[in-house]
Every structure is written in structure tokens, then in C-alpha cells.
Design a protein around this motif. Sequence first.
Motif, PDB file in Angstrom:
ATOM      1  N   PRO A  71       6.714  -1.579   1.379  1.00 24.60           N
ATOM      2  CA  PRO A  71       5.576  -0.772   0.915  1.00 24.60           C
ATOM      3  C   PRO A  71       4.568  -1.505   0.045  1.00 24.60           C
ATOM      4  O   PRO A  71       3.488  -0.969  -0.206  1.00 24.60           O
ATOM      5  CB  PRO A  71       6.248   0.365   0.136  1.00 24.60           C
ATOM      6  N   ASN A  72       4.857  -2.713  -0.411  1.00 25.30           N
ATOM      7  CA  ASN A  72       3.864  -3.485  -1.162  1.00 25.30           C
ATOM      8  C   ASN A  72       2.915  -4.252  -0.251  1.00 25.30           C
ATOM      9  O   ASN A  72       1.960  -4.863  -0.725  1.00 25.30           O
ATOM     10  CB  ASN A  72       4.554  -4.457  -2.111  1.00 25.30           C
TER      11      ASN A  72
ATOM     12  N   VAL B 146      -0.212   0.950   5.091  1.00 23.72           N
ATOM     13  CA  VAL B 146       0.899   0.646   4.197  1.00 23.72           C
ATOM     14  C   VAL B 146       2.158   0.471   5.041  1.00 23.72           C
ATOM     15  O   VAL B 146       2.466   1.306   5.897  1.00 23.72           O
ATOM     16  CB  VAL B 146       1.110   1.760   3.159  1.00 23.72           C
TER      17      VAL B 146
ATOM     18  N   TRP C 190      -0.348   7.664   1.894  1.00 25.52           N
ATOM     19  CA  TRP C 190       0.732   7.814   0.923  1.00 25.52           C
ATOM     20  C   TRP C 190       1.719   6.664   1.035  1.00 25.52           C
ATOM     21  O   TRP C 190       1.936   6.117   2.117  1.00 25.52           O
ATOM     22  CB  TRP C 190       1.484   9.125   1.172  1.00 25.52           C
ATOM     23  N   SER C 191       2.313   6.313  -0.075  1.00 23.49           N
ATOM     24  CA  SER C 191       3.407   5.347  -0.056  1.00 23.49           C
ATOM     25  C   SER C 191       4.600   5.957   0.668  1.00 23.49           C
ATOM     26  O   SER C 191       4.907   7.141   0.484  1.00 23.49           O
ATOM     27  CB  SER C 191       3.805   4.966  -1.485  1.00 23.49           C
TER      28      SER C 191
ATOM     29  N   LYS D  44      -6.145   3.487  -6.185  1.00 25.35           N
ATOM     30  CA  LYS D  44      -4.716   3.770  -6.101  1.00 25.35           C
ATOM     31  C   LYS D  44      -4.369   4.902  -7.053  1.00 25.35           C
ATOM     32  O   LYS D  44      -4.859   4.959  -8.186  1.00 25.35           O
ATOM     33  CB  LYS D  44      -3.909   2.518  -6.458  1.00 25.35           C
TER      34      LYS D  44
ATOM     35  N   VAL E 109       2.649   7.611  -5.399  1.00 27.31           N
ATOM     36  CA  VAL E 109       1.689   6.551  -5.075  1.00 27.31           C
ATOM     37  C   VAL E 109       0.928   6.894  -3.794  1.00 27.31           C
ATOM     38  O   VAL E 109       1.527   7.274  -2.777  1.00 27.31           O
ATOM     39  CB  VAL E 109       2.396   5.194  -4.925  1.00 27.31           C
TER      40      VAL E 109
ATOM     41  N   GLY F  33       1.226  -4.376  -3.443  1.00 27.44           N
ATOM     42  CA  GLY F  33       0.886  -2.978  -3.620  1.00 27.44           C
ATOM     43  C   GLY F  33      -0.519  -2.712  -4.095  1.00 27.44           C
ATOM     44  O   GLY F  33      -0.775  -1.728  -4.779  1.00 27.44           O
TER      45      GLY F  33
ATOM     46  N   TYR G 287      -3.123   5.708  -1.719  1.00 26.53           N
ATOM     47  CA  TYR G 287      -4.278   4.816  -1.721  1.00 26.53           C
ATOM     48  C   TYR G 287      -5.473   5.533  -1.093  1.00 26.53           C
ATOM     49  O   TYR G 287      -5.335   6.353  -0.189  1.00 26.53           O
ATOM     50  CB  TYR G 287      -3.980   3.531  -0.935  1.00 26.53           C
TER      51      TYR G 287
END
Length: 867
Positions: A69-70, A64, A355-356, A373, A362, A87, A364
Motif C-alpha cells: 500500500p505504500n 494504490v 482508499w488505502s 492525503k 487513509v 505512501g 488519497y
Amino acid sequence: MVKNDNLAALTLALLSTAAALSPALAAPPAPHWVKMPLLSPEAKAAGVFPGGEGSQVLRGPIAVSAAEPNFLLMPIDVGGVYRSLDGGGHWAIAMSGWEARGANGFAIDPRNAKHALGIAGNSMDWDKNWGPSPHGLYLSSDQAASWKHVLALTSGTNGKAAWDESSYDPARRVCTVAYFVSPVDGLLRSADGGTTWARPGAGADPDGFRSGLEEYHLAVDRKGIVYVGSKGLFRSADGGKTFQRVYASSVWGLSLTPDGSITVSGPDKIAVSHNGGQSWTAPTCAGLDTQNGKPVSDVAVCPLDPRRMLCWVQGDNWNWKRFLSKDSGATWQPVILDSTHAPLPPNARPGYFTWSPTDPKVAYSLGGDWVTKSTDGGLSFHWSNNGNNGIMLGGLFNFNAHAPGVVFLGFQDYNGALTTDGGATWNYRDVSGRGWGGYDYGGYALSRDVMWVGDADSWTAPRHLRLSLDGGKTWANANGAEGQPLVWHGPDVSSSDPDQPKVCFASDLRSADSGKTWAAMTGCDGVFIASAHLLYGDKGNAVVRSSDHGVTWQKVVDVPGGFSDLAVDPKTGLIYVASQDHLKAWNGMQWSTLETPRDQRGSPRVVTVALDPSDPRVLYVGGPRNIYTSAATVCRSTDGGLTWQNLTPLTPGADGPHEVSAIRVDPVTHWAWVNGQCYGMWRIAPPLPGECGVSALLASAPAALTPPYPPSPPIVAAALQVQNGGMEAGTATPDNWALSWTGSGKLLASRDAAQHHGGAASLKLASDGGAAKGQAAQFIDAAPGASFTVSGWVKTDGAAAVNFAVQPVNASWVPIAFFQVGYAQNTTGWTRFEKKVTLPADTHHVAVVLLLDGTGTAWLDDVTLTL
């Protein structure tokens, strides 16, 4: 006889001179491919499109971007590289310039989302005898739309990369320093943004963090401090030149947070340091089930809320559990996995987490062979795999002339799926009844109700004819006249007669009553296609033909070298075959070999061929390279092979199939359907009126880059030494020693303070629950021709044979010799053994080994190595 012999002869003459006559026309526009993942009717009704079954193994966590972050990157073992720009809402292949079959991981520049490193692999190591390695490091400067191969490596299965954020150059707008580490290649460093690489220290592993573990963990904090986790955690404050060990136990997970904290996971569960590793605290970890002491893997701490942690434990019998902590590791709870919209069974996979960087809710992970997600802080993870299609076809497929919109496909690893609407939606079918999946080949649907496939116990096992009469809801083995399950002996292909709806074929088997009864054909091994009311198949290396619906067969012609697929022009009778990696044509009098576009290494590769029966001038060929991705894997001709278009997606940002192994043309829509092995199902529209190609030479792929291999590490005399030979350091096991191989049974390696020759402890290797064979070892970097004397003390108990030995291995960690230093059997007291060893050519590392074979226990102590 071939119809219209004059026209066939003329066609042959044209084909034989195509390369010389074809004009140097401008290349056609990039082809537009449409992906065909397994989208269930229920998912479509819920608004999902186009769907995504995934079905290939992810090799590491989703990367990420901290700057955007997307932007996400997904590493797949043999199914390529996928990126998402929203994302995880949608995924697309991102392999322009990427030559390897798969990826092992990514590192995105924390200050520049366009700047990314990729680690390429193929689930197996590269043999240099195959040519330049496609594995290694790739660099992107356009957000993974395209890649440049910057470093060649032989390893195909491991490695970690990380950027040093403190090296950010405002003028270049990139971080300039990056690191790569693997058990094979040690530590490498780039100081120019990832373009060139060198070894920062004197050896492959400065200060010896070589461990024998299959994988290392790597992280760089915001001050540029480098951390490598293996048999302990090692810290470098000088750019990787020297390392200090700051944590003793094995590291199976490593996570740094912006506040400077370090969190590791492993056999000792979780440990946290807030001062660079000088001291550590261990959370209570209530509720974290390690399933009889299994290591805790891949801990991931939320950068915005360090109280939140995720990890997983690999239990026995595929009992792999994932956990969340919301209180810095004090208590843990199981993670919920939601497989809604996933069309395949959720097989056990590693619990990689990311982690985001901007939203603490958020994260993954994986949910099987697909991306999941979380939007609730890691409590639950939901299918987020739209666009990731990677299903691999088993063998070939065919359209049914009586119901072309009804297609059943057999998959190599995941049973099969049925569509009744021309591929718009699919229903997964559990052919094998195994639950997790199954090995199925040559699937075919005679109708919405009747379908079959060759079901096997493994990729190479015999195919049993498995039949369904209720749309795939239930399955049973088809039996022969003697009541025994039928096994097919020909190619993995099925079809039916276009003139007799009840006549159908499964490899070398034929049915005349819609699959109710079957019998072996004597003159045909498999029916590939029908053309102009004739059936065509193979018998050995010969093309055979039937005019009586498969009752009898006549040989048309022998194919030198055999063939894997064929197509027939219904107007001229010209036969095309995929043979010996080439496209060959038979005009009724002689064979000719057609020039087809070559891949980036100058090789042709044709294993499948198909044409549009309504316009047989439209001809498709395809072929995979398997050890690398062919840049000419699918090509089309609009003039019967005179000129070609390379349909392989090569331009930056292009989405489409790779490693194509099966092609057929829909007789109604005239779209070509292709399967790209581990890259899923795709289709492409027929050519536009007047569309033409160029010569095979001009349609060939550009030559691949051949980047350098990393410099071999210099082996200095001081580095050639055993670490912790007295087994004094360590807790559960002696430091620097580990169980490195188990051939049979179960073995336990430990540090034994009750038995020792000198000092306070020894290395103990014991069988557990019966006879076992395997070894514990310490790996040392070494060089060809190095000479040394090794000695040590061995004690044994029980009924096992024990070897104390030196085992050189090559760069791919393959053993190349075994020097026995000492041997003991049954029960013996402490005995000293000594041997002088000279290492053979191609040595890159050497293992000092304690090997046990049988039921018993062995101890090793006071090991020394002198030059």
C-alpha cells in the motif's frame, strides 16, 4: 568581426568532422539531476524538502497497490508518470520506456506490486500520419521503474484498466487476466498478464454499452465478474464476451468492495447492490448537494469500512464540491481541503478518491494540481505532493550578472515565482491578479525589488509588459510615452546588460533606468544573451549585436530558417543557434550544422542552446517533441560539439527532466538550469574534470518499440441496429440516447412521455434560456461501406431548424460526413423521414442524430435501421 578568426575556422573544421572523428568511448554514467520545485520559505522551515508544486492536471485517481500500500502511481495529462514508494511522502518521475507525454490511469496487480498497467496519453488524440502512436497500454514488471509499450492506441484522453484477481497464477506470481475499456476502443482483454490484447466479444462493445459518454468505468470483482459503467451498468460473467445490463441510469462512478457490494453514482446520486446488480437500494443522501441535479461523480467506497464513501459534484462556475459519508450514504458532509505547503492557488479539479487497502483512515485525492492525503478517514485532505514538480516555463529565462542568485521565472499557467537564494526557495507571485493563475512569459529579475514579465490573456495572446518594483508584491502594466500599456512584439525573453546595471531588455523593449521607462528598439526584436561585453539578439531571421548597451544594433549574419535561441563563445566569437530543429554554428565566414544526438525515432530536436561562459567548451542543447517525449531532450558536450552525452533520464528508476525547452548556465555555480515544459525545473552539476562524451550517433537514444494496434472489431449485420428506437426504455432520458454535442447556448435532452408518435415516449431536445445549437444522438459501431436505410418520425415547435441525420465518425470520434435524413423548421406535426446511407471510408462508428439550431423544441420517435 569575430575574434580570433584562425581559431574560429579551426573550430568549424573540427565540428564539421566530429561524427567521423569521435571515438567509440564507453557511455558515461547516468547523470544526476536535482529537481527544483517551488519550495516556499515557510514550507522549508516546516521541514518540507524538496517541495512540489505539481501544476499539471491529474487525469485520474491515484493508484494504490493492494499488495504494497505504500506504492502509488500518479497519472498526469501531459506531465508524465510519477510514483511513490512511501505512501505519498515523496514522488519521483517513473518514465523509463514510457514514450507518451502523459498518462490517463493505472491498474496495479492486486497480488503483485511489481506488475502494473499504465494507460498513456497526451490530452489529445494521436494522428496515425505522425507515425506509430506512443499512446496505449504500457506494462511494468519492476514497480514502475521501467515500462514496456505493449499496445498502441490513438486515443489520448481516456480509458480504464483493471486486473482480474481470480486469475492469479502462483507459478508466475501475477494475475494473468486484465481488461481495458474506452469509448474509442471498446473492450479489450489480455490473458497473458497484459502482454497481448484481443477483443473478447464479436464487437467493440458486446451487447452495446456504447453510450456517448466521454468516459467509462471498469471494475472486476474477486470472482472475475466484469462490470462496465456507462449509459447504465453492464455485467459480464464470461470474460467480457457478453454483457447483461443490471442498472439503468448513467454511471459516473463505480466502486466494488471485498464483501461483494457494488456502489454506483450518477444522476440518481448513489445506488448500492449486494447481489451482483439483481436489486438496488438508494441511500437517502442527506446533505449531498447535487447543485441543481448535477451527476454525482467517482464514488469511492472504503474497502475496510464500506460505511465510508467519498464522491464529488461538478457544479457550475467551478463550484466543485467533495463529500464524505460515514453511514453508507445516508448522510454526507463536505470534505475539508488543506493547501498548507502548496505554493500555487488551489484550482478546482475532479474529486478523484482512492482508499488505502490496509488502513481505513487513509485515502488519497487532489487538492488542485497536486496530491492530497487523508489520515482521518476522509474528513480532511492535506498536501502530499513532495517531489512532484511540473511547472512549465513561459518562454526563456536568464541569469542576472549583477545578482545571479536572484531569478524571476514566468510560467505559462501559474503567473511566476521569485528566488533570492539561487533556487533553494521560491515565492509565488500573482502577476496577473486573476487569482487562479496567469499566462506569463520571459520573466526576469533585475534585483530583489525590480522584475517584469510578459503577461497575456491566453497562451497565444499579446504579451503586455507587467512590472513590479516591490519584489513582486504588486504589479502594474508598464506604459509607453503615450501612456498606453506596452506590448512586446519579439521573442519571449528578457535580460540585462552585464556592464550597465540599469540597462535592461524585455523582448523588443529597452530601459536605461532600471525599468522605470521603456522604449522599443528599432534594430533588435529580443536580447538573448551577453558575451564578452557584447549583447546578442535577433532581428527577424538575423543575429544582431550591440556594443553600446543596446542603443544601436548591427547585423552579424542571417540565419536560414530563423532561430529560437543562441549562445556565443566569448573566447572565439563562435555563434551557436538553435535553428530548424538543429544546432548550427557560425565561425564568421560560413554556417555548419552540427550533429547532435537523435531521439528514439531518429529525429534531432534543438530549440534551446547554452554554454558555460567560464568554460565555453561545455555546451548544452535541448528540445521537446511535444507529441511524444523525446529520449534525447537534453544533451551536453564538453568539447564544443565534438562529442556528446545524452543527459535524458532513460535508465530504470531515473528521475530527471523531459521535454526540455529552455537551458541557461548559472555564471557563479556553473550548474545548468533547465525547464522541461510540464516536467518542471531541474539543474545539473558541471561536468567533472576529464569527462567526455561519444559521437552524436552513439549518444542517440535507442529505437522505440512499435507495438501493434488492437484488431479492428468485426461489424456483423446484427450489430448494426438502433437500440431503443421507440424511446420506450429509460427514465430521465431514453436509454442509449444522450446529449452528444453542444455548439452554443444550452440544450436539454429528455424522455418525454407526454409527446410521442407511437408507444409511450419520445426523445425531446429543447433549447433552454435562449437560442442554442447542438444534438442528441445514439452511437453505433459501423464499418466503411456499410449500407442501410434509416427512418424516423420528427415533430418540432418554436423557431428552430431541426435535422434528423446520420453522422459517420472515425476512430478518433471526429465526424467525417453528415447525411441529412430529414429537415423541419418552426412548428410542424409528426413527419416521417427515410434515407438510404452508404458509409464512407474510415468510418468506425455512426451516430443517429437529432440536431436543433435556434429557439425551440424537437421530438424524435420510432427510429428504425434496416439493412
